[in-house]
Design an enzyme around this catalytic site. Structure first.
Site, short mmCIF file in Angstrom:
data_model
loop_
_atom_site.label_atom_id
_atom_site.label_comp_id
_atom_site.label_asym_id
_atom_site.label_seq_id
_atom_site.Cartn_x
_atom_site.Cartn_y
_atom_site.Cartn_z
N SER A 1 0.96 9.53 1.65
CA SER A 1 1.32 8.34 2.40
C SER A 1 1.08 8.59 3.88
O SER A 1 1.15 9.72 4.37
CB SER A 1 2.79 8.00 2.16
OG SER A 1 3.27 7.08 3.12
N SER A 2 0.84 7.51 4.61
CA SER A 2 0.63 7.62 6.06
C SER A 2 1.89 8.07 6.79
O SER A 2 1.81 8.47 7.96
CB SER A 2 0.16 6.28 6.64
OG SER A 2 1.13 5.27 6.40
N CYS A 3 3.04 8.05 6.11
CA CYS A 3 4.29 8.46 6.77
C CYS A 3 4.34 9.96 7.02
O CYS A 3 5.27 10.46 7.65
CB CYS A 3 5.51 8.01 5.97
SG CYS A 3 5.74 8.89 4.41
N TYR B 1 10.93 11.61 2.30
CA TYR B 1 9.73 11.38 1.50
C TYR B 1 8.52 12.03 2.17
O TYR B 1 7.68 12.66 1.52
CB TYR B 1 9.51 9.87 1.34
CG TYR B 1 8.29 9.48 0.54
CD1 TYR B 1 8.28 9.61 -0.85
CD2 TYR B 1 7.15 8.97 1.15
CE1 TYR B 1 7.16 9.25 -1.59
CE2 TYR B 1 6.05 8.59 0.43
CZ TYR B 1 6.05 8.74 -0.94
OH TYR B 1 4.96 8.37 -1.67
N LYS C 1 5.85 14.94 0.78
CA LYS C 1 4.41 14.70 0.68
C LYS C 1 3.61 15.71 1.52
O LYS C 1 2.51 16.12 1.13
CB LYS C 1 4.08 13.27 1.09
CG LYS C 1 4.48 12.24 0.05
CD LYS C 1 3.73 12.47 -1.25
CE LYS C 1 4.15 11.55 -2.35
NZ LYS C 1 3.42 11.82 -3.61
N THR D 1 -2.69 4.10 3.44
CA THR D 1 -1.78 3.33 4.27
C THR D 1 -0.86 2.52 3.36
O THR D 1 -0.80 2.75 2.16
CB THR D 1 -2.58 2.42 5.22
OG1 THR D 1 -1.69 1.84 6.16
CG2 THR D 1 -3.34 1.35 4.46
N ASN D 2 -0.12 1.56 3.90
CA ASN D 2 0.83 0.77 3.11
C ASN D 2 0.10 0.01 2.02
O ASN D 2 -0.83 -0.75 2.30
CB ASN D 2 1.56 -0.23 4.03
CG ASN D 2 2.33 0.46 5.13
OD1 ASN D 2 3.34 1.10 4.89
ND2 ASN D 2 1.82 0.35 6.35
N HIS E 1 8.99 -2.31 -0.68
CA HIS E 1 8.41 -2.23 0.65
C HIS E 1 8.32 -3.63 1.26
O HIS E 1 8.58 -4.63 0.60
CB HIS E 1 7.04 -1.57 0.59
CG HIS E 1 7.09 -0.11 0.30
ND1 HIS E 1 6.88 0.41 -0.97
CD2 HIS E 1 7.36 0.96 1.09
CE1 HIS E 1 7.00 1.74 -0.93
NE2 HIS E 1 7.29 2.09 0.30
#
Length: 321
Positions: A108-110, A137, A141, A165-166, A180
């Site tokens: 994930s981009s997070c 999270y 990752k 991304t999302n 989300h």
């Protein structure tokens, strides 16, 4: 990659895994393996070991994870950290031990720092503090990304990490306690639209935050296409961003969804609720250079997602606006 190669898709019933399954079938891959959580608990080390010993997959695609929005991450930090690490550690470690030739890890981009320069480049990983609302999270990752990188470095295996991304699309999670932002908006606007039609009064919709943060969104079928591309090609590096390279404000997203759904009431922003990261735009130049680009525009993707929601809305409980 041979179309008869045995490919295991972890999380094949989820939004991402099911899209990957459909994309692979469409390309002629016929030897796909999927196990439900009741058939195979990926947190159970012995069960995963037995699975790899019995099935002997040649390729593993890790689309399995415990996922959720800001609310879920805030309420269940330990589960988001530990369960995701258990799942991915078991899959990565036993893939290595079972001599799996290709492993695709989805993150994930997070994983990138909260205040990293925009757009987010792969080299920004571990250069600053994470966004606190989903750091549990993100940390999980990041460990998966580094594990795959370590295997490439030490054992020379073709293990790569794709950071989308999302995501949104068919089979998304529309549960307001764990979803989300995009699917939550679709459900809220639809519920308000129905109530407005019943009462003949334009029902307002309340949304979290200020509406100012900027976000990028990728239709899940585009991600599935990127996974197939990664499967069929050998990448030089271990980490690649997957996105559109374009973003918009949450306010603009809300207005787009409102228009597509057909809701005509007011939008009220609750600024007491957290905004999250100010901006998360992915630099997708590495994937573009490798030969892949997203195809589905945001408006088209939202329309397809809303249509899927309309066809499956009876599986969701009534929303309280």
């Amino acid at each position: 990659m041979n179309h008869n190669s045995k490919i295991y898709i972890a999380g094949h019933r989820g939004m991402v895994g099911s899209a990957i399954w459909r994309a692979l079938e469409a390309k002629g891959y016929s030897n796909l393996i999927g196990k439900t959580s009741s058939e195979l608990d990926l947190k159970n080390q012995l069960a995963v070991s037995d699975f790899f010993e019995n099935e002997k997959p040649e390729v593993v695609i890790d689309a399995a994870a415990r996922v959720g929005g800001i609310l879920a991450n805030n309420n269940f930090p330990y589960q988001f950290l530990m369960e995701n690490m258990q799942i991915q550690n078991n899959l990565i470690d036993y893939s290595l031990k079972a001599d799996v030739k290709k492993f695709i890890f989805l993150g994930s981009s997070c994983i990138y720092p909260k205040l990293a320069p925009q757009p987010l480049k792969e080299e920004y990983l571990l250069t600053g503090p994470l966004e606190p609302t989903n750091e549990w999270y993100a940390v999980a990752k990041i460990t998966g990304v580094k594990a795959c990188e370590a295997i490439r470095k030490q054992f020379g295996r073709d293990y790569i990490s794709l950071m989308p991304t999302n995501l949104y699309g068919p089979f998304d999670n529309f549960d307001l306690t764990s979803s989300h932002v995009l699917p939550a908006m679709i459900r809220k606007f639809h519920a308000a639209k129905l109530k407005s039609e019943e009462t003949s009064v334009a029902e307002p919709v309340e949304l979290w935050g200020s509406g100012k943060p900027m976000r990028e969104f990728l239709f899940v079928e585009d991600l599935a296409d990127a996974v197939v591309f990664a499967l069929e090609n050998e990448f030089r590096d271990n980490l690649y961003n997957v996105g559109t390279g374009e973003d918009l404000t949450i306010k603009e997203l809300a207005e787009t969804i409102q228009r597509i759904v057909g809701h005509t009431g007011e939008i009220n922003w609750d600024s007491s609720k957290p905004d999250g990261t100010p901006r998360k735009l992915m630099d997708v130049s590495k994937m573009t250079h490798a030969g892949w680009k997203a195809k589905v525009g945001l408006e088209e993707g939202i329309q397809k997602t809303y249509q899927w929601f309309l066809e499956h809305q009876n599986s969701y409980k009534e929303v309280k606006i």
